[in-house]
Design a protein around this motif. Structure first.
Motif, PDB file in Angstrom:
ATOM      1  N   VAL A  70       7.852  19.470   3.275  1.00 17.16           N
ATOM      2  CA  VAL A  70       8.027  17.986   3.171  1.00 17.16           C
ATOM      3  C   VAL A  70       7.249  17.026   2.647  1.00 17.16           C
ATOM      4  CG1 VAL A  70       9.381  15.833   3.219  1.00 17.16           C
ATOM      5  CG2 VAL A  70       9.890  17.942   4.751  1.00 17.16           C
ATOM      6  N   HIS A  71       7.177  16.729   1.135  1.00 13.25           N
ATOM      7  CA  HIS A  71       6.156  15.884   1.430  1.00 13.25           C
ATOM      8  C   HIS A  71       7.248  13.923   0.883  1.00 13.25           C
ATOM      9  CE1 HIS A  71       3.181  13.747  -0.946  1.00 13.25           C
ATOM     10  NE2 HIS A  71       3.665  13.416  -1.723  1.00 13.25           N
ATOM     11  N   MET A  72       6.814  12.598   1.764  1.00 14.36           N
ATOM     12  CA  MET A  72       7.289  12.004   1.648  1.00 14.36           C
ATOM     13  C   MET A  72       5.977  10.910   1.125  1.00 14.36           C
ATOM     14  SD  MET A  72       9.140  10.500   4.610  1.00 14.36           S
ATOM     15  CE  MET A  72      10.355  11.574   4.431  1.00 14.36           C
ATOM     16  N   THR A  73       6.563   9.742   0.447  1.00 13.47           N
ATOM     17  CA  THR A  73       5.848   9.169  -0.461  1.00 13.47           C
ATOM     18  C   THR A  73       6.221   7.895   0.400  1.00 13.47           C
ATOM     19  OG1 THR A  73       5.232   9.984  -1.908  1.00 13.47           O
ATOM     20  CG2 THR A  73       4.770   7.937  -1.902  1.00 13.47           C
ATOM     21  N   ALA A  74       5.728   6.776   0.691  1.00 14.26           N
ATOM     22  CA  ALA A  74       6.240   5.727   1.508  1.00 14.26           C
ATOM     23  C   ALA A  74       5.443   4.244   1.105  1.00 14.26           C
ATOM     24  CB  ALA A  74       6.665   5.239   3.125  1.00 14.26           C
ATOM     25  N   GLU A  75       5.883   3.186   1.089  1.00 13.09           N
ATOM     26  CA  GLU A  75       5.249   1.797   0.755  1.00 13.09           C
ATOM     27  C   GLU A  75       5.209   0.941   1.736  1.00 13.09           C
ATOM     28  OE1 GLU A  75       5.474  -0.792  -3.016  1.00 13.09           O
ATOM     29  OE2 GLU A  75       6.971  -1.671  -1.795  1.00 13.09           O
ATOM     30  N   LEU A  76       3.979   0.676   2.071  1.00 14.94           N
ATOM     31  CA  LEU A  76       3.799  -0.190   3.523  1.00 14.94           C
ATOM     32  C   LEU A  76       3.531  -1.135   3.205  1.00 14.94           C
ATOM     33  CD1 LEU A  76       0.947   1.526   5.110  1.00 14.94           C
ATOM     34  CD2 LEU A  76       3.296   1.590   5.185  1.00 14.94           C
ATOM     35  N   TYR A  77       4.145  -2.815   3.310  1.00 17.06           N
ATOM     36  CA  TYR A  77       4.603  -3.907   3.600  1.00 17.06           C
ATOM     37  C   TYR A  77       4.377  -4.323   4.660  1.00 17.06           C
ATOM     38  CZ  TYR A  77       8.800  -3.872   4.051  1.00 17.06           C
ATOM     39  OH  TYR A  77      10.449  -2.879   4.380  1.00 17.06           O
ATOM     40  N   LYS A  78       4.077  -6.277   4.968  1.00 16.74           N
ATOM     41  CA  LYS A  78       4.327  -7.311   5.876  1.00 16.74           C
ATOM     42  C   LYS A  78       4.969  -7.691   5.977  1.00 16.74           C
ATOM     43  CE  LYS A  78      -1.081  -7.195   6.391  1.00 16.74           C
ATOM     44  NZ  LYS A  78      -1.543  -7.094   8.018  1.00 16.74           N
ATOM     45  N   GLN A  87       0.931  -1.160   0.458  1.00 19.41           N
ATOM     46  CA  GLN A  87      -0.150  -0.149  -0.195  1.00 19.41           C
ATOM     47  C   GLN A  87       0.941   1.676  -0.176  1.00 19.41           C
ATOM     48  OE1 GLN A  87      -2.069   0.544   3.024  1.00 19.41           O
ATOM     49  NE2 GLN A  87      -3.244   2.200   3.045  1.00 19.41           N
ATOM     50  N   THR A  88       0.630   1.771  -0.832  1.00 20.25           N
ATOM     51  CA  THR A  88       1.531   2.955  -0.637  1.00 20.25           C
ATOM     52  C   THR A  88       0.630   3.936  -0.001  1.00 20.25           C
ATOM     53  OG1 THR A  88       2.002   3.140  -3.442  1.00 20.25           O
ATOM     54  CG2 THR A  88       2.428   4.808  -2.422  1.00 20.25           C
ATOM     55  N   VAL A  89       1.461   5.426   0.684  1.00 21.06           N
ATOM     56  CA  VAL A  89       1.219   5.798   1.441  1.00 21.06           C
ATOM     57  C   VAL A  89       2.020   7.569   1.689  1.00 21.06           C
ATOM     58  CG1 VAL A  89      -0.289   4.389   3.431  1.00 21.06           C
ATOM     59  CG2 VAL A  89       2.342   5.496   3.833  1.00 21.06           C
ATOM     60  N   SER A  90       1.285   8.261   1.889  1.00 20.99           N
ATOM     61  CA  SER A  90       2.076   9.577   1.777  1.00 20.99           C
ATOM     62  C   SER A  90       1.695  10.552   3.002  1.00 20.99           C
ATOM     63  CB  SER A  90       2.044  10.651   0.458  1.00 20.99           C
ATOM     64  OG  SER A  90       0.491  11.474   0.407  1.00 20.99           O
ATOM     65  N   ALA A  91       3.073  11.544   3.198  1.00 14.38           N
ATOM     66  CA  ALA A  91       2.761  12.625   4.698  1.00 14.38           C
ATOM     67  C   ALA A  91       2.977  13.799   4.070  1.00 14.38           C
ATOM     68  CB  ALA A  91       3.078  11.956   6.205  1.00 14.38           C
ATOM     69  N   THR A  92       2.333  14.666   5.168  1.00 12.61           N
ATOM     70  CA  THR A  92       3.842  15.914   4.425  1.00 12.61           C
ATOM     71  C   THR A  92       3.996  16.448   5.708  1.00 12.61           C
ATOM     72  OG1 THR A  92       1.362  17.946   4.644  1.00 12.61           O
ATOM     73  CG2 THR A  92       2.687  16.496   2.240  1.00 12.61           C
ATOM     74  N   SER A  93       4.724  17.402   6.166  1.00 18.51           N
ATOM     75  CA  SER A  93       5.372  17.774   6.926  1.00 18.51           C
ATOM     76  C   SER A  93       6.259  18.772   7.230  1.00 18.51           C
ATOM     77  CB  SER A  93       6.015  16.575   8.547  1.00 18.51           C
ATOM     78  OG  SER A  93       6.256  17.315   9.536  1.00 18.51           O
ATOM     79  N   LEU A  94       7.079  19.422   8.486  1.00 17.72           N
ATOM     80  CA  LEU A  94       7.784  20.843   8.017  1.00 17.72           C
ATOM     81  C   LEU A  94       9.206  20.088   7.948  1.00 17.72           C
ATOM     82  CD1 LEU A  94       6.387  23.199  10.051  1.00 17.72           C
ATOM     83  CD2 LEU A  94       6.003  23.270   8.126  1.00 17.72           C
ATOM     84  N   THR A  95       9.429  18.751   8.684  1.00 15.37           N
ATOM     85  CA  THR A  95      11.016  18.218   8.371  1.00 15.37           C
ATOM     86  C   THR A  95      10.586  17.192   8.478  1.00 15.37           C
ATOM     87  OG1 THR A  95      10.333  17.370  11.066  1.00 15.37           O
ATOM     88  CG2 THR A  95      11.281  20.025  10.679  1.00 15.37           C
ATOM     89  N   LEU A  96      11.963  16.158   6.997  1.00 12.10           N
ATOM     90  CA  LEU A  96      12.001  15.578   7.345  1.00 12.10           C
ATOM     91  C   LEU A  96      11.746  14.107   8.422  1.00 12.10           C
ATOM     92  CD1 LEU A  96      15.437  15.313   4.307  1.00 12.10           C
ATOM     93  CD2 LEU A  96      12.794  14.312   3.967  1.00 12.10           C
ATOM     94  N   ASP A  97      12.016  14.507   9.476  1.00 11.70           N
ATOM     95  CA  ASP A  97      12.634  13.843  10.645  1.00 11.70           C
ATOM     96  C   ASP A  97      10.551  13.699  10.534  1.00 11.70           C
ATOM     97  OD1 ASP A  97      14.266  12.881  10.817  1.00 11.70           O
ATOM     98  OD2 ASP A  97      14.636  14.658  12.513  1.00 11.70           O
ATOM     99  N   GLY A  98       9.537  14.668  10.903  1.00 15.14           N
ATOM    100  CA  GLY A  98       8.271  14.699  10.867  1.00 15.14           C
ATOM    101  C   GLY A  98       7.852  14.232   9.915  1.00 15.14           C
ATOM    102  N   ALA A  99       7.845  14.214   8.722  1.00 19.06           N
ATOM    103  CA  ALA A  99       6.903  13.383   7.862  1.00 19.06           C
ATOM    104  C   ALA A  99       7.368  11.942   7.902  1.00 19.06           C
ATOM    105  CB  ALA A  99       7.534  13.684   6.196  1.00 19.06           C
ATOM    106  N   GLU A 100       8.353  11.423   8.749  1.00 14.95           N
ATOM    107  CA  GLU A 100       8.749  10.048   7.965  1.00 14.95           C
ATOM    108  C   GLU A 100       8.258   9.494  10.028  1.00 14.95           C
ATOM    109  OE1 GLU A 100      12.211   6.782   8.014  1.00 14.95           O
ATOM    110  OE2 GLU A 100      12.740   9.042   8.532  1.00 14.95           O
ATOM    111  N   ALA A 101       7.806  10.319  11.048  1.00 17.58           N
ATOM    112  CA  ALA A 101       7.185   9.799  11.866  1.00 17.58           C
ATOM    113  C   ALA A 101       5.723   9.577  11.715  1.00 17.58           C
ATOM    114  CB  ALA A 101       7.743  11.209  13.121  1.00 17.58           C
TER     115      ALA A 101
END
Length: 71
Positions: free
Chosen positions: A63-71, A25-39
């Motif tokens: 910061v806009h970050m996209t990640a893939e979730l997997y089991k 599953q692909t998800v995304s998040a935004t934050s003011l920092t890389l650490d915040g987006a990754e959190a």
């Protein structure tokens, strides 16, 4: 006979790739920092009981970050 075995192996390999991709599953998040987006990504993964792999991150005003979730 050798051709049939080769085709069977190729078909099985293709189906396993398709099957594995359907669980991601692909998800995304935004934050003011890389650490915040990754959190935020990590929290989404933890909520679903999954792991994550960051696919991309871009930095402008936020910061806009996209990640893939997997089991």
């Amino acid at each position: 006979m050798k051709t049939i075995k080769t085709l069977t192996i190729a078909a099985a390999a293709a189906l396993s790739v398709i099957s594995a991709a359907s669980f991601a599953q692909t998800v995304s998040a935004t934050s003011l920092t890389l650490d915040g987006a990754e959190a935020k990504i990590a929290a989404q993964a933890k909520q679903n009981g999954e792991q994550y792999k960051i696919l991309e991150a871009s930095n402008g005003n936020v910061v806009h970050m996209t990640a893939e979730l997997y089991k």
